[in-house]
Design an enzyme around this catalytic site. Sequence first.
Site, short mmCIF file in Angstrom:
data_model
loop_
_atom_site.label_atom_id
_atom_site.label_comp_id
_atom_site.label_asym_id
_atom_site.label_seq_id
_atom_site.Cartn_x
_atom_site.Cartn_y
_atom_site.Cartn_z
N ASP A 262 0.86 -1.16 0.00
CA ASP A 262 0.00 0.00 0.00
C ASP A 262 0.91 1.23 0.00
OD1 ASP A 262 -3.21 0.62 1.61
OD2 ASP A 262 -2.13 1.69 0.04
C1 GLC Z 1 -4.60 4.17 -0.54
C2 GLC Z 1 -5.39 2.96 -0.03
C3 GLC Z 1 -5.43 1.83 -1.02
C4 GLC Z 1 -5.35 2.40 -2.42
C5 GLC Z 1 -3.96 3.01 -2.59
C6 GLC Z 1 -3.80 3.67 -3.96
O1 GLC Z 1 -3.98 4.86 0.47
O2 GLC Z 1 -5.08 2.44 1.24
O3 GLC Z 1 -6.66 1.12 -0.79
O4 GLC Z 1 -5.54 1.38 -3.39
O5 GLC Z 1 -3.67 3.95 -1.57
O6 GLC Z 1 -4.66 4.75 -4.08
#
Ligand code: GLC
Length: 725
Positions: A262
């Site tokens: 993440d």
């Molecule tokens: C965000 C989220 C994740 C998302 C990623 C890209 O912070 O936690 O669910 O897919 O970043 O946007």
Amino acid sequence: MNQIYKNPSYSSSKRAKDLLKIMTIEEKIGQMCQMDGRIDTEKWVIERGIGSVLHVTGKMIGDIQEMAERTRLKIPVLIGIDAIHGHAFHSGATVFNSQLSMACSWNKKMIEKMARITAIEVALTGIHWTFSPVLCIGRDMRWGRVGETFGEDPYLISELGESMIKGYQGESLFHDYSILACAKHFAGYGETVGGRDSSDAEVSRRKLREIFFKPFKKAVETGVSSIMAGYNSIDGIPCSSNSWLLKDVLGGWNFEGLVVTDWNNIGNLHRLQKVAENMKEASRIGIESGNHMMMSTPEFYEEALSLAKKGEISLDMIDDACYRILKLKFELGLFEGKKNLKSITEQSLIGCPSHVKEAYNLAAESVVMLKNNSILPLRDNIKKIAVIGPNANDIQAQLGDWSFGTREHPHIPTWDYHMDYDASNVVTVLEGLRNRGKAKGVEVSYHKGCSLEKEDETEIKKAIEIAGEADIIIAVLGDTNIQNGEMRDRSDINLRGSQTALLKELKNTKKPLITVLICGKPLDANLIQRYSDGVLLAFNPGQEGGNAIADIIFGYKNPSGKLPISFPKSVGQQPVYYNVLPGWHANRYIEVDSEPLYPFGYGLSYSKFEYSNLKVSKEVLSIDDILTVSVSVSNSSSKKGMETVQLYANDIFSTVVTPCKELKGFKKIEILPHEMKTVTFELPISSLGFYNEREEYCIEKGEFEIMVGASSKDEDLFKKIIRVR
Ligand code: GLC
């Protein structure tokens, strides 16, 4: 020599291995990086040969691929986005209801179709990967991201996740409209202490296997291409530094896809979770723990390169990560120039009427009728409706998170980059009621009534005047995007702003009152339940939500939604999920009992369904048997309707504490007026097992309750006992 990797007649695996052989360490590490495509684009794409970008749409997609053409090996860039309930950051795309809302439909086929439509619209814009589905388990309503989940039950989440992944990835990734799915956030992300987003989940390995892994294991069996490592730590070990999680468990499931972190998980190992003294250490740990692609950690490229050049990191791990990334790019057909940004004319399918119709169908099957004192559907003598409430005409509240409405979010595309978002295709509840009302000669008045953010009762008096002139009041309450989402956890689940004051004044008019809840997740609905003659729940119903809700209110549609999540009576009453482990001595608090306001699996219909004649094929079975369970369901009303028949099981005595019931099957069927249907389930006895204290999956001999009915409530379930010898 004609290089194998350039020849599409070879397998993706062979081509990836061949390409890997000629890559420099810089190029390999470049592939392991994913950055926001709007920042330092030339540096990342041309100088560093980045593997993937995210959060770009529109013309820039084509620009990025052209830049990649200028690198030595011309490896196409993998482009990802959060298209989690439609391609909702792309102006004009079809915006479906949120995951929690669509879970209320219990309709696997519709959810697969929703994902397929999303894949088409995403692929047409030259994007190859959606960070969806969310397979987290929503059990603490304080958590800001409950609305992104399919609710509280591992089995329902597994089944709906499977449908979504199939929709996104199709029969083959090579197909023009197939995109990569991403099962997230692995694992236990929804179970952090206090509902505090990204903090620590205090769950044992056994409980991970028993509850939280199940949807991910099903996703891997379904062939999901990627898995996202969660922000959180599990029992003090961050997901992105947890090689048991990312290598042993996923390896045990034979997962051959890509693990992406993440947002800046690797940076957080150092800065936030402090398990790495510096970014070099964090980068080493990240690679060695089994993360293959690092999302938005700018330091990773240099640090990993330094480690590799000094022989301080296994080059095999870098090769394995790069191989997995390249293999997916070959499988998608990117090296053959597939899935590039299409011309605006070719993009005509985006937001087309047939896609919007599917958004309507899914929203209409996702509305849950929680109460109906014979007030719904509206009678013909109703000629004047007053629509009152802060969410009656609020586009952002209706679309929910990860869409046009998600503003001021550190990780979400800011609208300076996007073309102005055209929200004209969103039908709010007010507009839906006006559209339908006009056709029926019903006048619809409106007043917002109050804010749902700040305490301000000045508008309520005016709203009550308007309500006083109507035959019936439709209140539309709930919450909005600044009370939901990442880093937006709550310490309460009450209705914010002056909604409670408004509701009391509406009740005092003594007019018939229907309340519609437009919200990201279960809120405190005690007063709504007590004051309203009818209650409809839509969560975030998407762009067609207004038409769907209006059609149910006017009776053109028969509500068929069932709750995928329990509604607590208060934030302090939690946990109230239906499969909570027994053992509580008092089985109630001093202030409140243990029953949710609305339980898992509950939802009313305009039809009247009756269950009878529960049968099991055998009463004594062995572990490899399949039990056939059948039940008759009749519709004693004059309205055809859909009923979701639910199958639960209970291992009465087991060597670890197991829930008093667990969902093992469900079927949504249409039953015509005065018709009776027999619903049959094939239940493998092997599915009645659990993970014992040694984390081994086992089915123990003894008695099991088999239960079938309209919800998880005991009074709704018919039971039979079987014995496994
Ligand atoms: C965000 C989220 C994740 C998302 C990623 C890209 O912070 O936690 O669910 O897919 O970043 O946007």
